[in-house]
Design a protein around this motif. Sequence first.
Motif, PDB file in Angstrom:
ATOM      1  N   THR A 146      43.575  36.355  35.709  1.00  0.00           N
ATOM      2  CA  THR A 146      42.561  35.337  35.409  1.00  0.00           C
ATOM      3  C   THR A 146      41.212  35.735  36.002  1.00  0.00           C
ATOM      4  OG1 THR A 146      44.189  33.551  35.328  1.00  0.00           O
ATOM      5  CG2 THR A 146      41.897  32.921  35.758  1.00  0.00           C
ATOM      6  N   ILE A 147      41.217  36.134  37.266  1.00  0.00           N
ATOM      7  CA  ILE A 147      39.962  36.474  37.946  1.00  0.00           C
ATOM      8  C   ILE A 147      39.360  37.748  37.381  1.00  0.00           C
ATOM      9  CG2 ILE A 147      39.003  37.207  40.181  1.00  0.00           C
ATOM     10  CD1 ILE A 147      40.769  35.053  41.467  1.00  0.00           C
ATOM     11  N   LYS A 148      40.200  38.732  37.091  1.00  0.00           N
ATOM     12  CA  LYS A 148      39.649  39.975  36.521  1.00  0.00           C
ATOM     13  C   LYS A 148      39.118  39.756  35.108  1.00  0.00           C
ATOM     14  CE  LYS A 148      41.360  43.813  39.170  1.00  0.00           C
ATOM     15  NZ  LYS A 148      41.761  45.224  39.093  1.00  0.00           N
ATOM     16  N   SER A 149      39.695  38.808  34.372  1.00  0.00           N
ATOM     17  CA  SER A 149      39.179  38.527  33.026  1.00  0.00           C
ATOM     18  C   SER A 149      37.782  37.913  33.089  1.00  0.00           C
ATOM     19  CB  SER A 149      40.131  37.578  32.276  1.00  0.00           C
ATOM     20  OG  SER A 149      40.069  36.259  32.813  1.00  0.00           O
ATOM     21  N   ILE A 150      37.461  37.250  34.204  1.00  0.00           N
ATOM     22  CA  ILE A 150      36.139  36.635  34.377  1.00  0.00           C
ATOM     23  C   ILE A 150      35.156  37.612  35.009  1.00  0.00           C
ATOM     24  CG2 ILE A 150      34.854  34.772  35.526  1.00  0.00           C
ATOM     25  CD1 ILE A 150      37.525  33.156  35.490  1.00  0.00           C
ATOM     26  N   TYR A 151      35.613  38.352  36.034  1.00  0.00           N
ATOM     27  CA  TYR A 151      34.698  39.149  36.857  1.00  0.00           C
ATOM     28  C   TYR A 151      34.792  40.650  36.606  1.00  0.00           C
ATOM     29  CZ  TYR A 151      34.135  34.784  39.358  1.00  0.00           C
ATOM     30  OH  TYR A 151      33.867  33.479  39.659  1.00  0.00           O
ATOM     31  N   GLY A 152      35.773  41.083  35.823  1.00  0.00           N
ATOM     32  CA  GLY A 152      35.930  42.516  35.631  1.00  0.00           C
ATOM     33  C   GLY A 152      36.437  43.183  36.891  1.00  0.00           C
ATOM     34  N   HIS A 153      36.304  44.494  36.939  1.00  0.00           N
ATOM     35  CA  HIS A 153      36.811  45.281  38.068  1.00  0.00           C
ATOM     36  C   HIS A 153      35.646  45.951  38.782  1.00  0.00           C
ATOM     37  CE1 HIS A 153      39.627  47.758  40.363  1.00  0.00           C
ATOM     38  NE2 HIS A 153      38.789  48.761  40.163  1.00  0.00           N
ATOM     39  N   VAL A 154      35.629  45.838  40.104  1.00  0.00           N
ATOM     40  CA  VAL A 154      34.631  46.523  40.934  1.00  0.00           C
ATOM     41  C   VAL A 154      35.329  47.682  41.625  1.00  0.00           C
ATOM     42  CG1 VAL A 154      33.090  46.310  42.929  1.00  0.00           C
ATOM     43  CG2 VAL A 154      33.296  44.410  41.302  1.00  0.00           C
ATOM     44  N   GLU A 155      34.736  48.847  41.546  1.00  0.00           N
ATOM     45  CA  GLU A 155      35.372  50.013  42.153  1.00  0.00           C
ATOM     46  C   GLU A 155      35.285  49.937  43.681  1.00  0.00           C
ATOM     47  OE1 GLU A 155      35.422  54.881  41.732  1.00  0.00           O
ATOM     48  OE2 GLU A 155      33.538  53.800  41.375  1.00  0.00           O
ATOM     49  N   ILE A 156      36.436  49.886  44.319  1.00  0.00           N
ATOM     50  CA  ILE A 156      36.516  49.994  45.770  1.00  0.00           C
ATOM     51  C   ILE A 156      37.322  51.253  46.062  1.00  0.00           C
ATOM     52  CG2 ILE A 156      37.259  48.891  47.917  1.00  0.00           C
ATOM     53  CD1 ILE A 156      37.042  46.203  46.512  1.00  0.00           C
ATOM     54  N   LYS A 157      36.652  52.263  46.593  1.00  0.00           N
ATOM     55  CA  LYS A 157      37.266  53.575  46.779  1.00  0.00           C
ATOM     56  C   LYS A 157      38.107  53.609  48.059  1.00  0.00           C
ATOM     57  CE  LYS A 157      33.187  55.669  44.625  1.00  0.00           C
ATOM     58  NZ  LYS A 157      31.998  56.515  44.848  1.00  0.00           N
ATOM     59  N   PRO A 158      39.106  54.478  48.100  1.00  0.00           N
ATOM     60  CA  PRO A 158      39.926  54.593  49.318  1.00  0.00           C
ATOM     61  C   PRO A 158      39.092  54.829  50.579  1.00  0.00           C
ATOM     62  CG  PRO A 158      40.991  55.753  47.523  1.00  0.00           C
ATOM     63  CD  PRO A 158      39.661  55.295  46.996  1.00  0.00           C
ATOM     64  N   GLU A 159      37.986  55.571  50.444  1.00  0.00           N
ATOM     65  CA  GLU A 159      37.150  55.811  51.627  1.00  0.00           C
ATOM     66  C   GLU A 159      36.381  54.559  52.064  1.00  0.00           C
ATOM     67  OE1 GLU A 159      34.926  57.929  48.132  1.00  0.00           O
ATOM     68  OE2 GLU A 159      37.003  57.512  48.741  1.00  0.00           O
TER      69      GLU A 159
END
Length: 355
Positions: A291-304
Amino acid sequence: MTSIPTQDYTIYLNEACYPAINELLKTKNYSKLFLIVDSNTHQECLPNFLARLETTISIEIIEIEAGEINKTIDTCVGVWNALSELNGDRKSIVINIGGGVVTDLGGFVASTFKRGVDFINVPTSLLAMVDASIGGKTGVDLGSLKNQIGVINTPQMVLVDTTFLNTLPQLEMRSGLAEMLKHGLIHNKQYWSKLKDLSKLSLEDLDDLIFESILIKKDIVEQDPFENNLRKTLNYGHTLGHAIESYFLSHPERKTLLHGEAVAIGIILATYLSTKLYNFPTAENEDIKQTIKSIYGHVEIKPEDYAPIIELLKYDKKNEHGNINFVLLESIGATKINCIVENDLIIDSFHFYNN
């Protein structure tokens, strides 16, 4: 839908806003009116507000730059100096017209100028209407660390005029929605379900949802005004959300996240942690994530990014005795506060978000 009385002040909505403030200004002997706006609300909201104001009190307008990056002590110093140079005194009143940055900062400025003058919040963003302007929290950031400096002090009134939302960019509307989604998750499944599919909602429906969201926050704050226990539940999704927001704010090469965008990520992470520590239902966890990703999409959070974000958790305001305290869920509407979470599990939550 006209007003919501609290223990210390009243929240007026839409058609009730302007008779309320005009009556206050008529009955209180204020020496001067200071309107704090940012560069956006000065242009988009102030003219409509002034057109509805009925007063002979002298008015001064103080504009600050828009954006979280300006929610600093340096900005406060500029406003304090302006108040002083414009002959502000103990009988002045400050009216904050703007989003969360303006209401947080303006409330703090008013609470500390001359050891405290009256103020009114006029939230113009969805986030400020349902969250930032309600409950008496005021303050500013310390560098990139969110809301480290401030006081709890209640306004004379809050005026929620939802017509101001017509001036709001879609991204800002979406940011405010995150706080409403949070209210649903910590309060009850029915409210969460209403918010899940906004495409079916009319503007009238949105007004009703805003009203309900304000009620949820108001009821929690009244039971625990100084955040000793129950009020901590309003921080669901904010422990990691604030750390992510601060991390992105301090790295100019990364996209700056709006508060609600960071909280939305924090909600996904906190709900995953809830499944691991308090048996929150796995199917509902997946539903919340989708539900949240359908509204806000995906933000890249890298392992580093993981370690420096986790390092920022030590500045969270809920921390006590060196412990980082999370708010988690047993089920929708059933919260657990002061939860300790191991770093390895936090890293697993980032993997869950990224997958």
